[in-house]
Scaffold this motif. Structure first.
Motif, PDB file in Angstrom:
ATOM      1  N   TYR A   1      -1.906 -18.765  15.088  1.00  0.00           N
ATOM      2  CA  TYR A   1      -0.902 -17.715  14.986  1.00  0.00           C
ATOM      3  C   TYR A   1      -0.076 -17.974  13.741  1.00  0.00           C
ATOM      4  N   GLY A   2       0.362 -16.901  13.081  1.00  0.00           N
ATOM      5  CA  GLY A   2       1.180 -17.066  11.889  1.00  0.00           C
ATOM      6  C   GLY A   2       2.202 -15.956  11.774  1.00  0.00           C
ATOM      7  N   GLY A   3       3.084 -16.092  10.802  1.00  0.00           N
ATOM      8  CA  GLY A   3       4.120 -15.088  10.558  1.00  0.00           C
ATOM      9  C   GLY A   3       5.284 -15.241  11.513  1.00  0.00           C
ATOM     10  N   GLU A   4       5.800 -14.112  11.989  1.00  0.00           N
ATOM     11  CA  GLU A   4       6.950 -14.082  12.899  1.00  0.00           C
ATOM     12  C   GLU A   4       6.443 -14.173  14.343  1.00  0.00           C
ATOM     13  N   VAL A   5       5.902 -15.327  14.710  1.00  0.00           N
ATOM     14  CA  VAL A   5       5.272 -15.511  16.014  1.00  0.00           C
ATOM     15  C   VAL A   5       6.322 -15.477  17.120  1.00  0.00           C
ATOM     16  N   PRO A   6       6.114 -14.623  18.132  1.00  0.00           N
ATOM     17  CA  PRO A   6       7.048 -14.597  19.263  1.00  0.00           C
ATOM     18  C   PRO A   6       7.106 -15.966  19.937  1.00  0.00           C
ATOM     19  N   ASP A   7       8.272 -16.336  20.416  1.00  0.00           N
ATOM     20  CA  ASP A   7       8.439 -17.680  20.986  1.00  0.00           C
ATOM     21  C   ASP A   7       7.693 -17.881  22.301  1.00  0.00           C
ATOM     22  N   TRP A   8       7.191 -16.817  22.923  1.00  0.00           N
ATOM     23  CA  TRP A   8       6.435 -16.968  24.164  1.00  0.00           C
ATOM     24  C   TRP A   8       4.932 -17.152  23.903  1.00  0.00           C
ATOM     25  N   TYR A   9       4.534 -17.182  22.638  1.00  0.00           N
ATOM     26  CA  TYR A   9       3.143 -17.495  22.283  1.00  0.00           C
ATOM     27  C   TYR A   9       2.991 -19.010  22.178  1.00  0.00           C
ATOM     28  N   PRO A  10       1.769 -19.540  22.350  1.00  0.00           N
ATOM     29  CA  PRO A  10       1.563 -20.992  22.299  1.00  0.00           C
ATOM     30  C   PRO A  10       1.981 -21.574  20.949  1.00  0.00           C
ATOM     31  N   GLN A  11       3.070 -22.314  20.947  1.00  0.00           N
ATOM     32  CA  GLN A  11       3.635 -22.820  19.695  1.00  0.00           C
ATOM     33  C   GLN A  11       2.787 -23.919  19.064  1.00  0.00           C
ATOM     34  N   ASP A  12       1.902 -24.539  19.843  1.00  0.00           N
ATOM     35  CA  ASP A  12       1.044 -25.577  19.269  1.00  0.00           C
ATOM     36  C   ASP A  12      -0.050 -24.985  18.377  1.00  0.00           C
ATOM     37  N   LYS A  13      -0.226 -23.666  18.411  1.00  0.00           N
ATOM     38  CA  LYS A  13      -1.223 -23.000  17.571  1.00  0.00           C
ATOM     39  C   LYS A  13      -0.592 -22.274  16.392  1.00  0.00           C
ATOM     40  N   VAL A  14       0.718 -22.403  16.221  1.00  0.00           N
ATOM     41  CA  VAL A  14       1.419 -21.719  15.129  1.00  0.00           C
ATOM     42  C   VAL A  14       1.219 -22.502  13.839  1.00  0.00           C
ATOM     43  N   GLN A  15       0.794 -21.786  12.801  1.00  0.00           N
ATOM     44  CA  GLN A  15       0.593 -22.394  11.492  1.00  0.00           C
ATOM     45  C   GLN A  15       1.919 -22.443  10.753  1.00  0.00           C
ATOM     46  N   GLU A  16       2.155 -23.545  10.055  1.00  0.00           N
ATOM     47  CA  GLU A  16       3.365 -23.663   9.238  1.00  0.00           C
ATOM     48  C   GLU A  16       3.333 -22.590   8.161  1.00  0.00           C
ATOM     49  N   GLN A  17       4.402 -21.879   8.039  1.00  0.00           N
ATOM     50  CA  GLN A  17       4.489 -20.845   7.021  1.00  0.00           C
ATOM     51  C   GLN A  17       5.282 -21.367   5.841  1.00  0.00           C
ATOM     52  N   LYS A  18       4.776 -21.117   4.660  1.00  0.00           N
ATOM     53  CA  LYS A  18       5.505 -21.515   3.462  1.00  0.00           C
ATOM     54  C   LYS A  18       6.589 -20.488   3.227  1.00  0.00           C
ATOM     55  N   LYS A  19       7.805 -20.940   3.281  1.00  0.00           N
ATOM     56  CA  LYS A  19       8.924 -20.037   3.056  1.00  0.00           C
ATOM     57  C   LYS A  19       9.252 -20.053   1.574  1.00  0.00           C
ATOM     58  N   PRO A  20       9.665 -18.903   1.025  1.00  0.00           N
ATOM     59  CA  PRO A  20      10.015 -18.892  -0.390  1.00  0.00           C
ATOM     60  C   PRO A  20      11.202 -19.814  -0.643  1.00  0.00           C
ATOM     61  N   THR A  21      11.118 -20.547  -1.704  1.00  0.00           N
ATOM     62  CA  THR A  21      12.222 -21.437  -2.038  1.00  0.00           C
ATOM     63  C   THR A  21      13.215 -20.698  -2.913  1.00  0.00           C
ATOM     64  N   ALA A  22      14.472 -21.026  -2.728  1.00  0.00           N
ATOM     65  CA  ALA A  22      15.519 -20.362  -3.513  1.00  0.00           C
ATOM     66  C   ALA A  22      15.389 -20.771  -4.975  1.00  0.00           C
ATOM     67  N   ARG A  23      15.513 -19.773  -5.835  1.00  0.00           N
ATOM     68  CA  ARG A  23      15.446 -20.082  -7.266  1.00  0.00           C
ATOM     69  C   ARG A  23      16.816 -20.582  -7.709  1.00  0.00           C
ATOM     70  N   LYS A  24      16.769 -21.570  -8.578  1.00  0.00           N
ATOM     71  CA  LYS A  24      18.016 -22.060  -9.131  1.00  0.00           C
ATOM     72  C   LYS A  24      18.407 -21.180 -10.304  1.00  0.00           C
ATOM     73  N   THR A  25      19.640 -20.761 -10.289  1.00  0.00           N
ATOM     74  CA  THR A  25      20.125 -19.958 -11.407  1.00  0.00           C
ATOM     75  C   THR A  25      21.200 -20.759 -12.103  1.00  0.00           C
ATOM     76  N   SER A  26      21.212 -20.655 -13.384  1.00  0.00           N
ATOM     77  CA  SER A  26      22.234 -21.410 -14.113  1.00  0.00           C
ATOM     78  C   SER A  26      23.487 -20.555 -14.182  1.00  0.00           C
ATOM     79  N   GLN A  27      24.567 -21.147 -13.766  1.00  0.00           N
ATOM     80  CA  GLN A  27      25.845 -20.473 -13.799  1.00  0.00           C
ATOM     81  C   GLN A  27      26.588 -20.921 -15.047  1.00  0.00           C
ATOM     82  N   PRO A  28      27.188 -20.006 -15.764  1.00  0.00           N
ATOM     83  CA  PRO A  28      27.949 -20.422 -16.942  1.00  0.00           C
ATOM     84  C   PRO A  28      29.122 -21.315 -16.515  1.00  0.00           C
ATOM     85  N   THR A  29      29.324 -22.360 -17.241  1.00  0.00           N
ATOM     86  CA  THR A  29      30.446 -23.251 -16.946  1.00  0.00           C
ATOM     87  C   THR A  29      31.642 -22.802 -17.751  1.00  0.00           C
ATOM     88  N   GLU A  30      32.795 -22.955 -17.161  1.00  0.00           N
ATOM     89  CA  GLU A  30      34.018 -22.538 -17.858  1.00  0.00           C
ATOM     90  C   GLU A  30      34.758 -23.733 -18.379  1.00  0.00           C
TER      91      GLU A  30
END
Length: 76
Positions: A47-76
């Motif tokens: 099972y993958g994606g937004e798997v309902p919690d009543w589905y067998p969790q031992d068969k749920v595949q790890e989903q790669k979540k998007p990582t936050a991009r680092k943005t450079s903030q101007p320093t003052e």
């Protein structure tokens, strides 16, 4: 002889790009919003994606979540 694996992917994103990518990876898509606790639990090997919690969790595949991009903030 290879055993056929049934893979269910729960999502609410049925855009053409997402459907094409997931199906190319062998997933069968299911609408997450259409599943309700107490409904029939469809058996699958994975099972993958937004798997309902009543589905067998031992068969749920790890989903790669998007990582936050680092943005450079101007320093003052």
């Amino acid at each position: 002889m290879t055993k056929k694996v049934k893979k269910l992917y729960f999502t609410s994103d049925f855009s053409a790009e997402n459907v094409e990518k997931l199906q190319a990876d062998g997933w069968i898509l299911r609408n997450r919003a259409a599943t309700h606790k107490g409904d029939f639990v469809e058996d699958a090997d994975e099972y993958g994606g937004e798997v309902p919690d009543w589905y067998p969790q031992d068969k749920v595949q790890e989903q790669k979540k998007p990582t936050a991009r680092k943005t450079s903030q101007p320093t003052e």
